[in-house]
Design an enzyme around this catalytic site. Structure first.
Site, PDB file in Angstrom:
ATOM      1  N   LYS A  78      30.920  45.467  36.790  1.00 59.32           N
ATOM      2  CA  LYS A  78      30.997  46.364  35.632  1.00 59.32           C
ATOM      3  C   LYS A  78      29.721  47.102  35.237  1.00 59.32           C
ATOM      4  O   LYS A  78      29.774  48.226  34.747  1.00 59.32           O
ATOM      5  CB  LYS A  78      31.519  45.574  34.439  1.00 59.32           C
ATOM      6  CG  LYS A  78      30.981  44.136  34.384  1.00 59.32           C
ATOM      7  CD  LYS A  78      32.079  43.120  34.092  1.00 59.32           C
ATOM      8  CE  LYS A  78      31.678  41.739  34.572  1.00 59.32           C
ATOM      9  NZ  LYS A  78      32.797  40.899  34.915  1.00 59.32           N
ATOM     10  N   ASP A 133      26.470  37.885  45.277  1.00 62.82           N
ATOM     11  CA  ASP A 133      27.390  38.416  44.274  1.00 62.82           C
ATOM     12  C   ASP A 133      26.556  38.707  43.035  1.00 62.82           C
ATOM     13  O   ASP A 133      26.197  37.800  42.280  1.00 62.82           O
ATOM     14  CB  ASP A 133      28.492  37.393  43.987  1.00 62.82           C
ATOM     15  CG  ASP A 133      29.486  37.901  42.951  1.00 62.82           C
ATOM     16  OD1 ASP A 133      29.124  38.810  42.178  1.00 62.82           O
ATOM     17  OD2 ASP A 133      30.609  37.378  42.898  1.00 62.82           O
ATOM     18  N   TYR A 184      31.815  31.858  40.642  1.00 65.76           N
ATOM     19  CA  TYR A 184      33.038  32.632  40.469  1.00 65.76           C
ATOM     20  C   TYR A 184      32.835  33.981  41.126  1.00 65.76           C
ATOM     21  O   TYR A 184      31.865  34.679  40.843  1.00 65.76           O
ATOM     22  CB  TYR A 184      33.347  32.812  38.973  1.00 65.76           C
ATOM     23  CG  TYR A 184      34.580  33.631  38.678  1.00 65.76           C
ATOM     24  CD1 TYR A 184      35.847  33.121  38.914  1.00 65.76           C
ATOM     25  CD2 TYR A 184      34.470  34.916  38.149  1.00 65.76           C
ATOM     26  CE1 TYR A 184      36.989  33.877  38.633  1.00 65.76           C
ATOM     27  CE2 TYR A 184      35.602  35.677  37.855  1.00 65.76           C
ATOM     28  CZ  TYR A 184      36.860  35.154  38.103  1.00 65.76           C
ATOM     29  OH  TYR A 184      37.977  35.889  37.823  1.00 65.76           O
TER      30      TYR A 184
HETATM   31  N1  HOZ Z   1      33.379  34.933  33.759  1.00 66.11           N
HETATM   32  C1  HOZ Z   1      33.950  36.221  33.489  1.00 66.11           C
HETATM   33  C2  HOZ Z   1      32.892  37.255  33.616  1.00 66.11           C
HETATM   34  N2  HOZ Z   1      32.188  37.130  34.819  1.00 66.11           N
HETATM   35  C3  HOZ Z   1      34.618  36.197  32.152  1.00 66.11           C
HETATM   36  C4  HOZ Z   1      35.295  37.447  31.790  1.00 66.11           C
HETATM   37  C5  HOZ Z   1      36.748  37.342  31.825  1.00 66.11           C
HETATM   38  O1  HOZ Z   1      37.285  36.548  32.607  1.00 66.11           O
HETATM   39  O2  HOZ Z   1      37.355  38.060  31.047  1.00 66.11           O
END
Ligand code: HOZ
Length: 426
Positions: free
Chosen positions: A265, A237, A142
């Protein structure tokens, strides 16, 4: 009805699904979400006053636990000077210099507001630099929700019940090629079939959005070689792994150097921040020096920068923090492995450093296909049991557990007791 349920009823009237990011809707664990109101150290407290041990840690940035006092005080001090100027500020230089001084493969860095933005921009730079259009990604990774990356995606899309997102045009994804994670040959085949056309390979160096899937030995090194031979850029990433596996992220942890890296973040200590950086000659493609346009009014926002640099400085000066975090993580994951064996549970535990996932499947999880073979109904049962017993996990089989160095021995022991109680109940 608790306050969380009341709030959710209200929320769905005004916010799609009642949430501002789909995973937190609890849809696939058959519950309504807990609304949280405060967090300190390893604990998070919901609006009904229930306290949980938190293994989401804001999806990574709270590596020192919640509400670190040093970070908070710097944020409060920065607020006194104004929230946003939309101009150049000194603190942006401090942050950029700090990152470039301490991450060998980052010679220049650009701040943005999220990991999605960082990836979107890094891909554009890679295309501008190479003059090529195709990008290789891996199924189950992702990279945020920009159009070109919404192909065979992990995270919330894996549980959304649709293969990929509606609203993404064929044109937007026609240059996105998908390989199989941990399968170098699948990436090599794409290079052969698209000779001279691939701008970059982007990868989560540890898959962490299809649950945690570590790279097999040689996988990242093999990608480096493929990119070198194919004159393409390698993009790590590191939104999840950056400053978490090591100060230098997965690149340092595995000793493989990417050309570009994206951060999220954690670089803002929990504030909405992302960044991309890499070799100078590549980063000098970015506007206003070069012809790759990318901008943002709130990029490098002084409050986010104050949080970010404070957290990065603490991380850097307390480098043995990583040793400590790994000891605590090993206590949790090592003992979970023992419990799996002791109770003959047909589950897989994948973990790297402080990241881990318990997969409800008998087969080894090495890629998107094997992750998807997990029994999500069984996961949902586990999730509910853990939550009822005070353990706050990510509400999806396909997300990671994050530890902080405030998850001390007693906190881990309490967690393990609940895991054992769940296994016993099976
Ligand atoms: N997989 C996301 C964090 N890398 C989940 C957080 C979200 O979508 O709120």
């Amino acid at each position: 009805m608790g306050r969380s349920e009341e709030l959710f009823k209200e929320a769905v009237r005004y916010i799609p699904g009642g949430v501002n990011s789909p995973v937190r809707a609890y849809g696939n664990v058959g519950m309504t979400p807990r609304f949280m109101q405060e967090a300190t150290g390893p604990y998070i407290v919901d609006v009904d006053g229930n306290r949980y041990i938190d293994y989401i840690c804001s999806w990574g940035p709270m590596i020192f636990g919640h509400a670190n006092q040093e970070v908070l005080s710097k944020v409060v001090a920065a607020c006194q000077h104004g929230l946003s100027f939309g101009t150049a500020t000194e603190i942006e230089v401090d942050v950029a210099k700090f990152i470039c001084d301490h991450i060998p493969h980052v010679e220049m860095v650009r701040m943005v507001n999220s990991g999605t933005e960082a990836v979107m921009s890094a891909l554009r730079v890679a295309r501008g630099f190479t003059g090529r259009e195709k990008i290789v990604k891996f199924a189950g990774c992702y990279h945020g929700h920009s159009d070109a990356m919404l192909v065979s995606v992990g995270s919330g899309v894996m549980t959304a019940g649709v293969p990929d997102s509606l609203g993404v045009t064929k044109g937007a994804t026609k240059d996105t090629l998908t390989a199989t994670y941990n399968d170098l040959e699948s990436a090599a085949d794409l290079f052969s079939a698209n000779e001279g056309e691939i701008a970059a390979v982007i990868v989560e160096p540890v898959g962490a959005n299809m649950g945690v899937v570590p790279p097999k030995p040689g996988f990242l090194e093999g990608l480096r070689k493929l990119c070198d031979e194919g004159n393409a850029l390698l993009i790590f990433d590191e939104v999840i792994t950056g400053f978490r596996l090591a100060f230098g992220g997965a690149a340092e942890y595995y000793g493989v150097t990417p050309d570009l890296v994206t951060y999220g973040k954690i670089i803002g200590g929990g504030m909405p921040v992302g960044a991309y950086g890499g070799r100078r000659e590549i980063m000098e493609m970015v506007s206003p020096v070069g012809g790759v346009y990318q901008a943002g009014t709130l990029s490098g926002n002084p409050i986010a920068m104050a949080a970010g640099i404070t957290q990065l400085q603490i991380l850097h000066r307390s480098k043995d923090m990583y040793t400590r975090l790994n000891v605590l993580s090993q206590q949790l994951y090592g003992e979970m492995e023992q419990l799996i064996e002791q109770y003959h549970m047909p589950y897989q535990l994948n973990h790297v450093g402080s990241l881990g996932s318990l997969f409800f499947t008998e087969q080894e999880v090495i890629d998107y296909g094997s992750a998807k073979a997990s029994d999500t109904v069984a996961f949902a049962e586990y999730f509910r049991f853990m939550l009822e017993h005070g353990i706050h996990l990510a509400p999806s089989q396909f997300e990671a557990m994050f530890l902080s160095c405030m998850h001390e021995e007693d906190v881990i022991a309490e967690t393990l007791n609940v895991v054992e109680a769940f296994f016993k109940s099976k």
